[in-house]
Structures are given as C-alpha cells and as structure tokens.
Design a protein around this motif. Structure first.
Motif, mmCIF file in Angstrom:
data_model
loop_
_atom_site.group_PDB
_atom_site.id
_atom_site.type_symbol
_atom_site.label_atom_id
_atom_site.label_comp_id
_atom_site.label_asym_id
_atom_site.label_seq_id
_atom_site.Cartn_x
_atom_site.Cartn_y
_atom_site.Cartn_z
ATOM 1 N N ALA A 20 0.832 -1.199 0.000
ATOM 2 C CA ALA A 20 0.000 0.000 0.000
ATOM 3 C C ALA A 20 0.867 1.249 0.000
ATOM 4 O O ALA A 20 0.540 2.242 -0.645
ATOM 5 N N ASN A 21 1.971 1.216 0.717
ATOM 6 C CA ASN A 21 2.854 2.373 0.776
ATOM 7 C C ASN A 21 3.658 2.537 -0.499
ATOM 8 O O ASN A 21 4.097 3.641 -0.808
ATOM 9 N N ASP A 22 3.884 1.469 -1.236
ATOM 10 C CA ASP A 22 4.682 1.552 -2.449
ATOM 11 C C ASP A 22 3.877 2.080 -3.631
ATOM 12 O O ASP A 22 4.451 2.700 -4.529
ATOM 13 N N CYS A 23 2.577 1.879 -3.636
ATOM 14 C CA CYS A 23 1.748 2.328 -4.754
ATOM 15 C C CYS A 23 1.909 3.827 -5.029
ATOM 16 O O CYS A 23 2.160 4.209 -6.172
ATOM 17 N N PRO A 24 1.767 4.689 -4.013
ATOM 18 C CA PRO A 24 1.903 6.129 -4.292
ATOM 19 C C PRO A 24 3.282 6.499 -4.837
ATOM 20 O O PRO A 24 3.390 7.367 -5.713
ATOM 21 N N LEU A 67 0.152 -2.240 -8.549
ATOM 22 C CA LEU A 67 1.571 -2.286 -8.908
ATOM 23 C C LEU A 67 1.781 -2.971 -10.255
ATOM 24 O O LEU A 67 2.648 -2.554 -11.033
ATOM 25 N N ALA A 68 0.994 -3.993 -10.549
ATOM 26 C CA ALA A 68 1.106 -4.673 -11.844
ATOM 27 C C ALA A 68 0.693 -3.736 -12.981
ATOM 28 O O ALA A 68 1.347 -3.694 -14.035
ATOM 29 N N THR A 69 -0.353 -2.964 -12.763
ATOM 30 C CA THR A 69 -0.803 -2.002 -13.769
ATOM 31 C C THR A 69 0.264 -0.932 -13.987
ATOM 32 O O THR A 69 0.533 -0.533 -15.126
#
Length: 79
Positions: A20-24, A67-69
């Motif tokens: 969740a923190n890596d998405c942004p 993240l895949a997108t």
C-alpha cells in the motif's frame, strides 16, 4: 503445520501495508516519467489510462493489481 500457517498469515498481514505504501511512490514515478515523455498523444493517453486504473485499484485496496498495472505503464514508457 499450524505454526507454518500462522507464520504465512503474519507475512501476508505485514506485506499488505508495504504494498500500500509503495503504490503512491510508483504512481508518482510513472506520472513524472509521463510528464517528461516525448511519446505521441495516443501512447500518452494509453499510459494515463493505466495510471488512472492503478489509482482506482490502490484506492480499492488492490495493491498488487495496482503495482502490476503501473509496471505495464512503465513498460509502455520504455522503462
């Protein structure tokens, strides 16, 4: 066997917030690369669609999908 399942559950519980923190961070990076891209408008539009989809997935709690997108968008950007 029960301890193995418990350990796996703990790993999953700890991994979700990390994703969740890596998405942004990934979103920001892809958006910055898109802003400085010299791709044509059609390619930029397709990448922006990926970014919008990734944002929606993130907000829905689907962090792995987000993240895949974003990875797909990065590939379209040539990263």
């Amino acid at each position: 066997m029960k301890s193995l399942l418990a350990a796996a559950a703990v790993l999953v519980a700890l991994a979700a917030p990390a994703l969740a923190n890596d998405c942004p961070n990934q979103l920001k990076m892809v958006e910055e690369m898109l802003g400085s891209s010299t791709l044509d408008d059609a390619a930029k539009k397709k990448i922006q669609e990926h970014i919008d989809q990734a944002k929606a997935e993130h907000e829905a709690g689907k962090h792995e999908e987000s993240l895949a997108t974003l990875k797909d968008a990065s590939k379209l950007l040539g990263m």
